[in-house]
Design a protein around this motif. Structure first.
Motif, PDB file in Angstrom:
ATOM      1  N   ASN A 167       8.076   3.222   0.025  1.00 24.19           N
ATOM      2  CA  ASN A 167       8.725   1.964   0.413  1.00 24.19           C
ATOM      3  C   ASN A 167      10.183   2.217   0.761  1.00 24.19           C
ATOM      4  O   ASN A 167      10.665   1.773   1.800  1.00 24.19           O
ATOM      5  N   ILE A 168      10.859   2.948  -0.098  1.00 25.17           N
ATOM      6  CA  ILE A 168      12.290   3.189   0.123  1.00 25.17           C
ATOM      7  C   ILE A 168      12.513   4.000   1.389  1.00 25.17           C
ATOM      8  O   ILE A 168      13.417   3.728   2.176  1.00 25.17           O
ATOM      9  N   GLY A 169      11.658   5.009   1.599  1.00 21.16           N
ATOM     10  CA  GLY A 169      11.857   5.907   2.735  1.00 21.16           C
ATOM     11  C   GLY A 169      11.336   5.361   4.065  1.00 21.16           C
ATOM     12  O   GLY A 169      11.498   6.007   5.113  1.00 21.16           O
ATOM     13  N   PHE A 170      10.762   4.153   4.038  1.00 22.43           N
ATOM     14  CA  PHE A 170      10.077   3.615   5.227  1.00 22.43           C
ATOM     15  C   PHE A 170      10.935   3.642   6.498  1.00 22.43           C
ATOM     16  O   PHE A 170      10.512   4.146   7.537  1.00 22.43           O
ATOM     17  N   GLY A 171      12.157   3.125   6.386  1.00 23.58           N
ATOM     18  CA  GLY A 171      13.010   3.021   7.578  1.00 23.58           C
ATOM     19  C   GLY A 171      13.327   4.387   8.180  1.00 23.58           C
ATOM     20  O   GLY A 171      13.312   4.562   9.406  1.00 23.58           O
ATOM     21  N   LEU A 172      13.573   5.353   7.312  1.00 25.50           N
ATOM     22  CA  LEU A 172      13.903   6.705   7.793  1.00 25.50           C
ATOM     23  C   LEU A 172      12.656   7.348   8.421  1.00 25.50           C
ATOM     24  O   LEU A 172      12.741   8.029   9.450  1.00 25.50           O
ATOM     25  N   HIS A 215       0.806  -1.224   0.000  1.00 24.64           N
ATOM     26  CA  HIS A 215       0.000   0.000   0.000  1.00 24.64           C
ATOM     27  C   HIS A 215       0.836   1.269   0.000  1.00 24.64           C
ATOM     28  O   HIS A 215       0.311   2.367   0.119  1.00 24.64           O
ATOM     29  N   ARG A 216       2.130   1.109  -0.142  1.00 20.75           N
ATOM     30  CA  ARG A 216       3.003   2.283  -0.250  1.00 20.75           C
ATOM     31  C   ARG A 216       3.587   2.299  -1.653  1.00 20.75           C
ATOM     32  O   ARG A 216       3.929   1.251  -2.183  1.00 20.75           O
ATOM     33  N   ASN A 217       3.736   3.475  -2.227  1.00 24.25           N
ATOM     34  CA  ASN A 217       4.368   3.534  -3.538  1.00 24.25           C
ATOM     35  C   ASN A 217       5.888   3.338  -3.373  1.00 24.25           C
ATOM     36  O   ASN A 217       6.371   3.127  -2.255  1.00 24.25           O
ATOM     37  N   ALA A 236      16.986  -0.975  -2.240  1.00 24.14           N
ATOM     38  CA  ALA A 236      17.097   0.441  -1.871  1.00 24.14           C
ATOM     39  C   ALA A 236      16.499   0.679  -0.485  1.00 24.14           C
ATOM     40  O   ALA A 236      17.040   1.433   0.321  1.00 24.14           O
ATOM     41  N   ARG A 237      15.383   0.013  -0.199  1.00 27.55           N
ATOM     42  CA  ARG A 237      14.695   0.202   1.083  1.00 27.55           C
ATOM     43  C   ARG A 237      15.576  -0.249   2.251  1.00 27.55           C
ATOM     44  O   ARG A 237      15.544   0.340   3.331  1.00 27.55           O
ATOM     45  N   ALA A 238      16.388  -1.278   2.016  1.00 25.23           N
ATOM     46  CA  ALA A 238      17.286  -1.744   3.084  1.00 25.23           C
ATOM     47  C   ALA A 238      18.541  -0.887   3.164  1.00 25.23           C
ATOM     48  O   ALA A 238      18.993  -0.516   4.253  1.00 25.23           O
ATOM     49  N   LEU A 239      19.113  -0.534   2.004  1.00 24.10           N
ATOM     50  CA  LEU A 239      20.393   0.191   1.989  1.00 24.10           C
ATOM     51  C   LEU A 239      20.277   1.595   2.564  1.00 24.10           C
ATOM     52  O   LEU A 239      21.219   2.109   3.158  1.00 24.10           O
ATOM     53  N   ILE A 240      19.119   2.225   2.380  1.00 20.53           N
ATOM     54  CA  ILE A 240      18.964   3.622   2.791  1.00 20.53           C
ATOM     55  C   ILE A 240      19.143   3.769   4.310  1.00 20.53           C
ATOM     56  O   ILE A 240      19.550   4.817   4.793  1.00 20.53           O
ATOM     57  N   ASN A 241      18.892   2.677   5.055  1.00 20.48           N
ATOM     58  CA  ASN A 241      19.050   2.732   6.510  1.00 20.48           C
ATOM     59  C   ASN A 241      20.511   2.648   6.951  1.00 20.48           C
ATOM     60  O   ASN A 241      20.810   2.814   8.129  1.00 20.48           O
TER      61      ASN A 241
END
Ligand SMILES: Nc1ncnc2c1ncn2[C@@H]1O[C@H](COP(=O)(O)OP(=O)(O)OP(=O)(O)O)[C@@H](O)[C@H]1O
Ligand SMILES: [Mg+2]
Length: 359
Positions: free
Chosen positions: A110-115, A104-106, A160-165
């Motif tokens: 999704n990528i910015g979720f962790g931040l 349900h996230r674009n 990307a979603r994992a690396l951004i953290n």
């Protein structure tokens, strides 16, 4: 180095990021998905679990992530014993084999979720999301819904979603498997650069030995839940500890040794002089076999018939018949004359760079 138990629990920096002691996991009676595995991964190391389908790579990764509990044994992460520690309390991030994006996230969210969860400022999330998306080559997809993505695009969003953290430890389960060869090659390099630059510890799963070799500082080869060999890529490729490892690393030329003495070995190819190892098969690497005039530069020579020639640009592969065996030789193309199919040629083998293996 102090034994793990003597280190201060939760100390900020430890010698090994991950330590696994005699960990086993069975799903059904008799089938051990992970079988008495010992493992140590250093802080900042790129460590790969390599092995065929069903050998226990994902299960081992899930034990590290806390998604499965070992039946026995102990897992230590960052100096802390993980007994009973749930996944979200472990200092690891995971990129799953099945991507597992939030439907349900674009892409952007999704990528910015962790931040977002950490309460990072919206402007910074946006900037870092863009930068990461560019690096992974999905910056054109940021406003897409997950359902509108291809498998390879989903895989890159998950990465990307994992690396951004920028986690200390990242567990990656075949994160490049859905990508075509060109993109996969580029992301292998990007991922390795990023890991080095940020000093992250990677535990990377693949069944592709080429990928494992180009990316890893060290790798563990698994067979049926057990670790068969651990070491740097060149050591595993050049001196495999068992026939299984040799075959999995792509080796094909196994020459049985019938007898040996201090000066050499007896094989179907003939007598080969030199100090070879103690295994029961010679492992002739295609790139170390000398052909034609070049055979004169090495101590052991015999005759072979060219059965097939495959021109590959950088190299030519020759399939040879000799002594009742078939051998694959690979020669770097530097303008030498090609040998023709049906031709009988001289073949040279040096003890240098020729390992032996046993079952
Ligand atoms: N939840 C489960 N229930 C029962 N058996 C399981 C479960 N998960 C894994 N297994 C079994 O454990 C073994 C190891 O599986 P695992 O998924 O760890 O292999 P893998 O090395 O990751 O394989 P692949 O390369 O195909 O992903 C297999 O025999 C598998 O069938
Ligand atoms: Mg798997």
């Amino acid at each position: 180095m102090l034994p793990m138990a003597d280190r201060a629990v939760g100390s900020p920096r430890t010698e090994s990021a991950i330590r696994v002691d005699a960990a086993s996991k069975s799903f059904e009676k008799g089938v051990r998905a992970v079988d008495a595995v010992d493992l140590e991964v250093g802080a900042g190391e790129f460590f790969t679990l390599l092995g065929p389908s069903g050998c226990g790579k994902t299960t081992l990764l899930r034990l590290l992530a806390g998604l499965e509990q070992p039946d026995s044994g102990r897992i230590t992460i960052g100096g802390q014993v993980m007994d009973g520690v749930p996944p979200h309390r472990r200092s690891v991030n995971t990129v799953f084999q099945s991507y597992a994006l939030f439907p349900h996230r674009n892409v952007r969210r999704n990528i910015g979720f962790g931040l977002e969860m950490r309460g990072t400022d919206a402007g910074e999330i946006d900037a870092r999301t863009r930068r990461m998306a560019e690096l992974i080559g999905i910056d054109g997809l940021l406003d897409r819904e997950v359902a509108q993505l291809s498998g390879g695009q989903r895989q890159r969003v998950a990465l990307a979603r994992a690396l951004i953290n920028e986690p200390d430890v990242l567990l990656l389960d075949e994160p490049l498997s859905a990508l075509d060869a060109d993109l996969r090659g580029r992301l292998q390099l990007e991922l390795k650069r990023l890991q080095r630059r940020l000093g992250m510890t990677f535990v990377f799963v693949t069944h592709d030995q080429q990928e494992a070799m180009v990316m890893s500082d060290r790798m563990a080869v698994l067979d049926a839940g057990r670790i068969v060999q651990v070491g740097p890529p060149d050591a595993i490729y050049e001196a495999p500890a068992a026939l299984f490892v040799a075959r999995f690393m792509g080796h094909q030329n196994f020459v049985p040794i019938h007898g040996r003495d201090a000066a050499g070995v007896d094989t179907p190819l003939g007598r080969l002089e030199g100090a070879f190892g103690t295994g029961d098969h010679l492992l002739l690497r295609p790139e170390t076999i000398r052909l034609g005039d070049e055979a004169q530069t090495v101590p052991n020579r015999f005759e072979a018939t060219v059965e097939e020639r495959l021109y590959r640009g950088e190299t030519t592969e020759y399939r040879l018949a000799c002594g009742g065996l078939r051998l694959l030789a690979s020669r770097a193309n530097r303008g030498q004359p090609e040998h023709q199919v049906g031709e009988t040629i001289r073949v040279g083998v040096s003890p240098r760079g020729t390992a032996t293996v046993s079952d």
